[in-house]
Design a protein around this motif. Structure first.
Motif, PDB file in Angstrom:
ATOM      1  N   LYS A   7       0.838  -1.199   0.000  1.00 51.59           N
ATOM      2  CA  LYS A   7       0.000   0.000   0.000  1.00 51.59           C
ATOM      3  C   LYS A   7       0.870   1.245   0.000  1.00 51.59           C
ATOM      4  CE  LYS A   7      -4.126   2.131   1.906  1.00 51.59           C
ATOM      5  NZ  LYS A   7      -5.307   1.958   2.774  1.00 51.59           N
ATOM      6  N   VAL A  66       0.715   5.395   0.880  1.00 51.22           N
ATOM      7  CA  VAL A  66       0.015   6.543   1.450  1.00 51.22           C
ATOM      8  C   VAL A  66       0.816   7.789   1.119  1.00 51.22           C
ATOM      9  CG1 VAL A  66      -0.876   7.679   3.506  1.00 51.22           C
ATOM     10  CG2 VAL A  66      -1.017   5.193   3.311  1.00 51.22           C
ATOM     11  N   GLU A  97      -9.414  14.730  -4.774  1.00 47.65           N
ATOM     12  CA  GLU A  97      -9.815  13.527  -5.493  1.00 47.65           C
ATOM     13  C   GLU A  97      -8.991  13.362  -6.764  1.00 47.65           C
ATOM     14  OE1 GLU A  97     -11.662   9.967  -5.790  1.00 47.65           O
ATOM     15  OE2 GLU A  97     -11.836  11.395  -4.135  1.00 47.65           O
ATOM     16  N   LEU A 146      -5.581  11.998  -5.841  1.00 48.59           N
ATOM     17  CA  LEU A 146      -5.663  10.583  -5.504  1.00 48.59           C
ATOM     18  C   LEU A 146      -5.818   9.729  -6.758  1.00 48.59           C
ATOM     19  CD1 LEU A 146      -5.766   8.413  -3.320  1.00 48.59           C
ATOM     20  CD2 LEU A 146      -8.219   8.878  -3.070  1.00 48.59           C
ATOM     21  N   ARG A 203      -3.734   6.533  -8.305  1.00 43.93           N
ATOM     22  CA  ARG A 203      -4.403   5.234  -8.416  1.00 43.93           C
ATOM     23  C   ARG A 203      -4.426   4.692  -9.841  1.00 43.93           C
ATOM     24  NH1 ARG A 203      -9.621   5.763  -4.255  1.00 43.93           N
ATOM     25  NH2 ARG A 203      -8.422   5.287  -2.357  1.00 43.93           N
ATOM     26  N   ASN A 206      -3.794   0.673  -5.030  1.00 43.46           N
ATOM     27  CA  ASN A 206      -3.935   0.642  -3.573  1.00 43.46           C
ATOM     28  C   ASN A 206      -3.204   1.826  -2.943  1.00 43.46           C
ATOM     29  OD1 ASN A 206      -4.863  -0.264  -1.126  1.00 43.46           O
ATOM     30  ND2 ASN A 206      -3.259  -1.800  -0.866  1.00 43.46           N
ATOM     31  N   THR A 207      -3.739   3.008  -3.214  1.00 45.81           N
ATOM     32  CA  THR A 207      -3.146   4.267  -2.751  1.00 45.81           C
ATOM     33  C   THR A 207      -4.163   5.036  -1.921  1.00 45.81           C
ATOM     34  OG1 THR A 207      -1.702   4.457  -4.697  1.00 45.81           O
ATOM     35  CG2 THR A 207      -2.154   6.476  -3.479  1.00 45.81           C
ATOM     36  N   ALA A 208      -3.673   5.669  -0.865  1.00 47.26           N
ATOM     37  CA  ALA A 208      -4.491   6.586  -0.071  1.00 47.26           C
ATOM     38  C   ALA A 208      -3.778   7.924   0.005  1.00 47.26           C
ATOM     39  CB  ALA A 208      -4.731   6.037   1.329  1.00 47.26           C
ATOM     40  N   TYR A 222      -5.357  10.901   9.782  1.00 50.48           N
ATOM     41  CA  TYR A 222      -5.596   9.652   9.046  1.00 50.48           C
ATOM     42  C   TYR A 222      -4.817   8.543   9.734  1.00 50.48           C
ATOM     43  CZ  TYR A 222      -5.231   6.217   5.240  1.00 50.48           C
ATOM     44  OH  TYR A 222      -5.260   5.072   4.496  1.00 50.48           O
ATOM     45  N   GLU A 259      -3.640   4.346   9.638  1.00 57.63           N
ATOM     46  CA  GLU A 259      -3.447   3.159   8.814  1.00 57.63           C
ATOM     47  C   GLU A 259      -2.913   2.029   9.682  1.00 57.63           C
ATOM     48  OE1 GLU A 259      -3.750   0.906   5.547  1.00 57.63           O
ATOM     49  OE2 GLU A 259      -4.024   3.073   5.303  1.00 57.63           O
TER      50      GLU A 259
END
Length: 307
Positions: free
Chosen positions: A264, A266, A280, A283, A287, A292-294, A300, A302
């Motif tokens: 992942k 981040v 957005e 992001l 992606r 699988n990116t935040a 936040y 994780e």
């Protein structure tokens, strides 16, 4: 083990984001919290979380720009007033020791706990029976480092069926077998742990990169990480701007995550030029390359589950 982002902005605080700081909580593993960077007002951010400053015993500073270190003197001082008595070790580039000692001396601050400052270079920085931490030089105009936290393999599960088949009934002896390589039973038999325990469990790995230009060669350093935390100061098509300012873009962070085959990604260290209606897009840019990116906001969280 989990990560809490205390500050996710770049350069200066804004109403939406404080400056850089990340907390790695390892309370179940060893009752410890580590900080990565400590920008201005980090201790204020901590007030909005379950973090207890007295549990913070290691701080890793990526580089000496103010948005990554100006919270250190206040946080260290306040820890003394919050029942902090255990030692703290701070790792970071050359000059960190002078910054801390000068800040504490000029402000007349006396700490109630031992403080050790280790100025770092590439390679292994720290190791105990559970974890090791290595450092990697980045590209940011001044010395900047990434840190890779690797959990060592954990012993496998005890196999009760095998123990019962060997005539060893449940009881305190089971714990002794798991904790020691060999024990002698009451009947004189010598029991070896490896004969009654399952395969070792793999540890977890977190790679946290400080401010840096995009460096494709970092894929080796980040390879196979459960979590990669990468700065993404600029949007995807601003690569020239990112290069000029010694930073990275969303797409560059995603490319590294893909090349390193991490689980992942981040993204953090987001420029204040990007308002809520742009997030957005940032992001989705990443992606498209690494799904699988935040994109982290302040607070936040994780979790990195055991394997």
């Amino acid at each position: 083990m989990d990560v809490i982002f205390l500050g996710t902005g770049a350069g200066l605080p804004s109403k939406e984001r404080n400056v850089s700081s990340i907390a790695l909580r390892m309370l179940q593993e060893m009752q410890s919290i580590w900080l990565f960077d400590c920008g201005e007002a980090t201790q204020h951010q901590i007030l909005h979380t379950p973090i207890k400053p007295r549990k913070i015993d290691k701080i890793f500073i990526t580089h000496l720009h103010g948005d990554h270190i100006y919270g250190l003197p206040g946080m260290l001082s306040s820890r003394s007033f919050q029942s902090g008595e255990t030692p703290v070790t701070i790792f970071g580039p050359k000059g960190l020791k002078e910054f801390i000692e000068t800040s504490l001396r000029v402000s007349g601050t006396t700490l109630t706990y031992p403080l050790v400052v280790e100025e770092v270079s590439e390679g292994l920085l720290f190791e105990n029976e559970l974890f090791q931490v290595t450092a990697k030089k980045l590209a940011h105009g001044i010395d900047s480092f990434g840190y890779r936290v690797t959990e060592k393999k954990r012993p496998g599960e005890l196999q009760p069926a095998k123990l019962k088949a060997a005539g060893i009934e449940p009881g305190p002896v089971y714990r002794q077998i798991k904790e020691k390589e060999q024990i002698t039973l009451a009947d004189g038999r010598i029991i070896f742990r490896n004969d009654f325990i399952g395969p070792e469990k793999p540890g977890r790995t977190i790679t946290i990169l400080g401010d840096t230009r995009y460096l494709p060669e970092l894929k080796t350093f980040a390879q196979g990480s459960d979590l990669l935390i990468h700065e993404a100061t600029f949007k995807g098509d601003d690569e020239a701007l990112a290069f000029d300012y010694f930073h990275s873009t969303t797409r560059q962070a995603a490319r590294l995550a893909k090349a390193a085959a991490v689980d992942k990604l981040v993204m953090t260290h987001i420029s204040s030029r990007y308002q809520a209606d742009m997030l957005e897009q940032l992001l989705e840019e990443a992606r498209e390359i690494f799904p699988n990116t935040a994109l982290a906001q302040d607070f936040y969280q994780e979790e990195i589950p055991q394997k």
